[in-house]
Design a protein around this motif. Structure first.
Motif, short mmCIF file in Angstrom:
data_model
loop_
_atom_site.label_atom_id
_atom_site.label_comp_id
_atom_site.label_asym_id
_atom_site.label_seq_id
_atom_site.Cartn_x
_atom_site.Cartn_y
_atom_site.Cartn_z
N VAL A 1 -3.76 11.77 -1.41
CA VAL A 1 -4.19 10.39 -1.69
C VAL A 1 -5.67 10.43 -2.03
O VAL A 1 -6.40 11.31 -1.57
N ALA A 2 -6.11 9.48 -2.84
CA ALA A 2 -7.51 9.45 -3.25
C ALA A 2 -8.43 9.12 -2.07
O ALA A 2 -9.53 9.66 -1.97
N ASP A 3 -7.97 8.25 -1.19
CA ASP A 3 -8.78 7.80 -0.06
C ASP A 3 -7.99 7.94 1.23
O ASP A 3 -7.08 7.14 1.49
N PRO A 4 -8.30 8.93 2.07
CA PRO A 4 -7.56 9.10 3.33
C PRO A 4 -7.60 7.87 4.24
O PRO A 4 -6.73 7.71 5.10
N ALA A 5 -8.58 7.00 4.04
CA ALA A 5 -8.65 5.78 4.85
C ALA A 5 -7.42 4.91 4.63
O ALA A 5 -7.05 4.12 5.51
N ASP A 6 -6.79 5.04 3.46
CA ASP A 6 -5.56 4.29 3.22
C ASP A 6 -4.46 4.70 4.20
O ASP A 6 -3.63 3.88 4.61
N LEU B 1 -1.24 3.74 9.37
CA LEU B 1 -1.03 4.10 10.77
C LEU B 1 -1.32 2.92 11.71
O LEU B 1 -0.69 2.79 12.77
N ALA B 2 -2.24 2.06 11.31
CA ALA B 2 -2.60 0.92 12.15
C ALA B 2 -1.46 -0.07 12.30
O ALA B 2 -1.48 -0.92 13.21
N LEU C 1 0.83 -1.20 0.00
CA LEU C 1 0.00 0.00 0.00
C LEU C 1 0.86 1.25 0.00
O LEU C 1 0.60 2.21 -0.74
N ALA C 2 1.90 1.27 0.82
CA ALA C 2 2.78 2.44 0.88
C ALA C 2 3.42 2.72 -0.48
O ALA C 2 3.49 3.87 -0.93
N LEU C 3 3.88 1.67 -1.14
CA LEU C 3 4.51 1.85 -2.45
C LEU C 3 3.50 2.27 -3.50
O LEU C 3 3.83 3.03 -4.42
N ARG C 4 2.27 1.80 -3.37
CA ARG C 4 1.23 2.20 -4.34
C ARG C 4 0.83 3.66 -4.16
O ARG C 4 0.59 4.38 -5.13
N LEU C 5 0.75 4.11 -2.92
CA LEU C 5 0.33 5.48 -2.65
C LEU C 5 1.41 6.51 -2.97
O LEU C 5 1.09 7.67 -3.25
N TRP C 6 2.66 6.10 -2.92
CA TRP C 6 3.75 7.06 -2.98
C TRP C 6 3.77 7.93 -4.24
O TRP C 6 3.94 9.16 -4.13
N PRO C 7 3.61 7.42 -5.45
CA PRO C 7 3.68 8.32 -6.62
C PRO C 7 2.71 9.49 -6.54
O PRO C 7 3.07 10.63 -6.87
N VAL D 1 5.39 8.27 3.13
CA VAL D 1 4.05 8.49 2.59
C VAL D 1 3.23 9.37 3.52
O VAL D 1 2.56 10.33 3.09
N LEU D 2 3.26 9.06 4.80
CA LEU D 2 2.47 9.81 5.77
C LEU D 2 2.94 11.26 5.87
O LEU D 2 2.11 12.19 5.96
#
Length: 253
Positions: free
Chosen positions: A23-28, A33-34, A9-15, A88-89
């Motif tokens: 990010v498209a969905d803040p829930a990601d 964080l979890a 997920l982190a690698l997918r969100l990074w670009p 990412v965060l």
């Protein structure tokens, strides 16, 4: 989510985070964080609770960076995973969140706050440059909130147990000094592509970053057997460096 899902997920969100800060969905981000303070995270068995678990505690962690470098040990892979999630965060704007601040503190504790030179791998140090570049307080003398109480940080051979105060500015200075150090000789960045160092440096406005970037602009560390995806990623960063170099020449003209 499983630990491997966290890293994916982190690698997918990074670009998107890198290019737009969104990010498209803040829930990601909540999903990332979890993973903080969970078994398998770097230093978990020694009381550290600010790092992110990207691998199960009973597996041999392995990680390949988008630029093609591979972690050479379980510990390095777990540190890199933590850095990639924290990046990412930070990039998504959560630098004001105490959990992210704690994550940054634990990242710096094992990279820029150790005594006696550079103990982390060049690949880990280069990746952590992103945290400095994304830190809106990187010129501030405000202390970094590092929890030094875990057993992991009580080794006097690695840390000065009497000196525990590091500011955002202190970290920035150490990171930029290392970038210049690493640019001088290939042996000083063994296992780390120049492109992993270059991209965060492009966001740090400082004479030392310009100095290192000028050296890297004339260098090449391309591997003939690098995966196509890594070559494409390096090519993307090389284009950014060429644009920077051209702009820098225009300013000096």
């Amino acid at each position: 989510m499983t630990q491997s899902d966290v890293l994916t997920l982190a690698l997918r969100l990074w670009p998107s985070v890198r290019d737009t800060g969104q990010v498209a969905d803040p829930a990601d981000l909540d999903r990332l964080l979890a993973a903080q303070g969970q078994p398998g995270a770097l230093g978990y068995d020694q009381g550290v609770r600010g790092t992110f678990a990207c691998f199960a505690p009973d597996e041999e962690a392995t990680l390949t960076m988008p630029t093609g470098e591979r972690a050479v040990s379980d510990g390095e892979a777990r540190l890199l995973g933590h850095l990639l999630v924290t990046r990412v965060l930070m990039g998504a704007g959560l630098h004001i969140d105490r959990r992210v601040q704690r994550a940054v503190g634990d990242a710096y504790a094992v990279t820029w706050c150790v005594r006696g030179g550079y103990r982390a791998s060049p690949l880990a140090l280069a990746t952590s440059l992103w945290l400095v570049a994304l830190d809106p307080l990187h010129r501030s003398d405000r202390p970094i909130p590092i929890d030094w109480s875990p057993d992991a940080y009580q080794d006097a051979s690695l840390w000065d147990l009497e000196y525990r105060l590091f500011s955002h500015y202190d970290i920035r200075e150490r990171a930029l000094d290392w970038a210049v150090y690493a640019s001088i000789a290939d042996s000083r960045r063994a296992g780390c592509s120049i492109w992993t160092i270059v991209e965060p440096l492009l966001r740090l406005d400082d004479d030392r970053s310009f100095q290192a970037l000028s050296v890297f602009a004339e260098a090449s560390d391309e591997e003939s057997d690098a995966p196509a995806s890594a070559v494409l990623e390096r090519g993307r960063i090389a284009a950014l460096l060429r644009a920077f170099a051209a702009q820098h020449r225009e300013r000096r003209a």
